[in-house]
Design an enzyme around this catalytic site. Sequence first.
Site, PDB file in Angstrom:
ATOM      1  CB  THR A   1      21.986 -10.903   9.596  1.00  0.00           C
ATOM      2  OG1 THR A   1      20.598 -11.871   9.087  1.00  0.00           O
ATOM      3  CG2 THR A   1      22.778 -10.457   8.345  1.00  0.00           C
ATOM      4  CB  THR A   2      22.666  -8.932  14.256  1.00  0.00           C
ATOM      5  OG1 THR A   2      21.479  -8.639  13.714  1.00  0.00           O
ATOM      6  CG2 THR A   2      23.122  -7.961  15.212  1.00  0.00           C
TER       7      THR A   2
ATOM      8  CG  HIS B   1      18.886  -9.487   4.081  1.00  0.00           C
ATOM      9  ND1 HIS B   1      19.377 -10.451   5.131  1.00  0.00           N
ATOM     10  CD2 HIS B   1      18.499  -8.431   4.997  1.00  0.00           C
ATOM     11  CE1 HIS B   1      19.212 -10.346   6.286  1.00  0.00           C
ATOM     12  NE2 HIS B   1      18.896  -8.960   6.259  1.00  0.00           N
TER      13      HIS B   1
ATOM     14  CB  SER C   1      12.874 -13.612  14.381  1.00  0.00           C
ATOM     15  OG  SER C   1      13.893 -12.691  14.667  1.00  0.00           O
TER      16      SER C   1
ATOM     17  NE  ARG D   1      11.857 -12.252  18.985  1.00  0.00           N
ATOM     18  CZ  ARG D   1      11.258 -13.155  19.666  1.00  0.00           C
ATOM     19  NH1 ARG D   1      10.471 -13.261  20.624  1.00  0.00           N
ATOM     20  NH2 ARG D   1      11.576 -14.570  19.037  1.00  0.00           N
TER      21      ARG D   1
ATOM     22  N   GLY E   1      17.008 -14.643  21.103  1.00  0.00           N
ATOM     23  CA  GLY E   1      18.221 -15.394  20.750  1.00  0.00           C
ATOM     24  C   GLY E   1      18.165 -16.757  21.170  1.00  0.00           C
TER      25      GLY E   1
HETATM   26  P1  A3P Z   1      14.962 -13.825  17.873  1.00  0.00           P
HETATM   27  O1  A3P Z   1      13.854 -12.553  17.349  1.00  0.00           O
HETATM   28  O2  A3P Z   1      14.274 -14.982  17.765  1.00  0.00           O
HETATM   29  O3  A3P Z   1      15.325 -13.294  19.096  1.00  0.00           O
HETATM   30  P2  A3P Z   1      18.931 -11.035  12.245  1.00  0.00           P
HETATM   31  O4  A3P Z   1      20.034 -10.636  12.495  1.00  0.00           O
HETATM   32  O5  A3P Z   1      19.084 -11.858  10.944  1.00  0.00           O
HETATM   33  O6  A3P Z   1      18.035  -9.992  12.105  1.00  0.00           O
HETATM   34  O7  A3P Z   1      18.287 -12.147  13.244  1.00  0.00           O
HETATM   35  C1  A3P Z   1      17.732 -11.548  14.376  1.00  0.00           C
HETATM   36  C2  A3P Z   1      17.438 -12.636  15.514  1.00  0.00           C
HETATM   37  O8  A3P Z   1      18.895 -13.267  15.782  1.00  0.00           O
HETATM   38  C3  A3P Z   1      16.760 -12.454  16.614  1.00  0.00           C
HETATM   39  O9  A3P Z   1      16.376 -13.562  16.883  1.00  0.00           O
HETATM   40  C4  A3P Z   1      17.974 -12.068  17.516  1.00  0.00           C
HETATM   41  O10 A3P Z   1      17.652 -12.204  18.877  1.00  0.00           O
HETATM   42  C5  A3P Z   1      18.969 -13.076  17.243  1.00  0.00           C
HETATM   43  N1  A3P Z   1      20.396 -12.783  17.802  1.00  0.00           N
HETATM   44  C6  A3P Z   1      21.043 -11.546  17.566  1.00  0.00           C
HETATM   45  N2  A3P Z   1      22.069 -11.797  17.980  1.00  0.00           N
HETATM   46  C7  A3P Z   1      22.307 -13.009  18.731  1.00  0.00           C
HETATM   47  C8  A3P Z   1      23.326 -13.614  19.290  1.00  0.00           C
HETATM   48  N3  A3P Z   1      24.689 -13.002  19.538  1.00  0.00           N
HETATM   49  N4  A3P Z   1      23.231 -14.883  19.690  1.00  0.00           N
HETATM   50  C9  A3P Z   1      22.154 -15.628  19.437  1.00  0.00           C
HETATM   51  N5  A3P Z   1      21.308 -15.056  18.805  1.00  0.00           N
HETATM   52  C10 A3P Z   1      21.121 -13.658  18.406  1.00  0.00           C
END
Ligand code: A3P
Length: 326
Positions: free
Chosen positions: A84-85, A143, A173, A292, A294
């Site tokens: 999402t982020t 969400h 995650s 975390r 990614g």
């Molecule tokens: P991991 O915990 O597997 O590293 P959300 O944003 O939906 O909460 O998802 C979080 C997940 O997206 C985390 O995965 C995070 O590290 C990853 N994430 C955040 N920014 C990212 C980016 N720019 N590229 C790839 N993965 C990313």
Amino acid sequence: MEVQESSLKPCPPLIVVTNIEVTDGKYKELIDSLPKEERFPPGLRKYKGFWQFQNAIPGVLAMKEDFKPRCDDVIVSSFPKSGTTWLKALTFTIMHRDKYTFSSHPLLKLNPHDCVPFIELHYSLKNEQYLETLPSPRVLGTHVPYSLLSDSIKTSTCPIIHICRDPKDVIVSFWHMSAKFDWLMEPLSFKQTYELFCEGRVPTGPVWDNVLEYYTKSLSSPKKILIIKYAEMLKDPANSVMRIANFIGCPFSKEEMKSGLVEKIAEFCSFNKLKNFDTKQSEGNLKSYYYRKGIVGDWQNYMTPEMANNLDKITKEKLCDSSFTF
Ligand code: A3P
């Protein structure tokens, strides 16, 4: 444009809704009547087929009843921990590429969730007026599963981009994230988290139903919903940047493509860049909650082959009537 000129403000993480006391009698009565899952702290309830943190339900319902999108809004939707982020950062940067230069961009100081606020968070906080203060065109996040969105979102022309991710990586995650919120909820073991996921008893879950609703709708309304897969985005971010831009109606011009803007946006929103922007003021010490590793496939470090096979089998069964794969 200077970052300070923006009307965007730091928002608390969505998970704070678990801590909001439900005082409205109308919602309290409804929540008390719903099926309950107590193994997932601080308590889930099942509403119309989807589990939610019980304290989040009033915000979801108020959003459904009240939220009216603007015709130029773009909505980013997801199951939690699916990317999402990242998608928020990309969509915001693509949409506002004429407004902000990379050197004075809001994302240098603000977390993507501040630039693209969760609609239901502001309804939960009874602060929905904030969304009205944002200038058009807005990018907003949710969400909430498709069937629980307001009719006005469903019938409006505003496009929805839904990001999804292999449930095995989502679980890992999610488990890491929930451990960071031990001040809000008792941490679960990885095994407990895994079991609850397999049963679909997680916030906004079951994960399969959440994505299938968006996917099915995207087949009949491809202009309304675009499905993006985390793994595909990681493999070819520039291609995803172009897909998003085309979908939201602001395709890149020949000049922009020639200047390498597509690749620059992909790079600006890459994991290492977002993670290292100086966003302390908006994120506090929550950086590791948003970023975390990614990567794809980290589940291999947490699940036995039996656990992975079992989850793949469940996923296959749940998706069997559709052509969708993660
Ligand atoms: P991991 O915990 O597997 O590293 P959300 O944003 O939906 O909460 O998802 C979080 C997940 O997206 C985390 O995965 C995070 O590290 C990853 N994430 C955040 N920014 C990212 C980016 N720019 N590229 C790839 N993965 C990313």
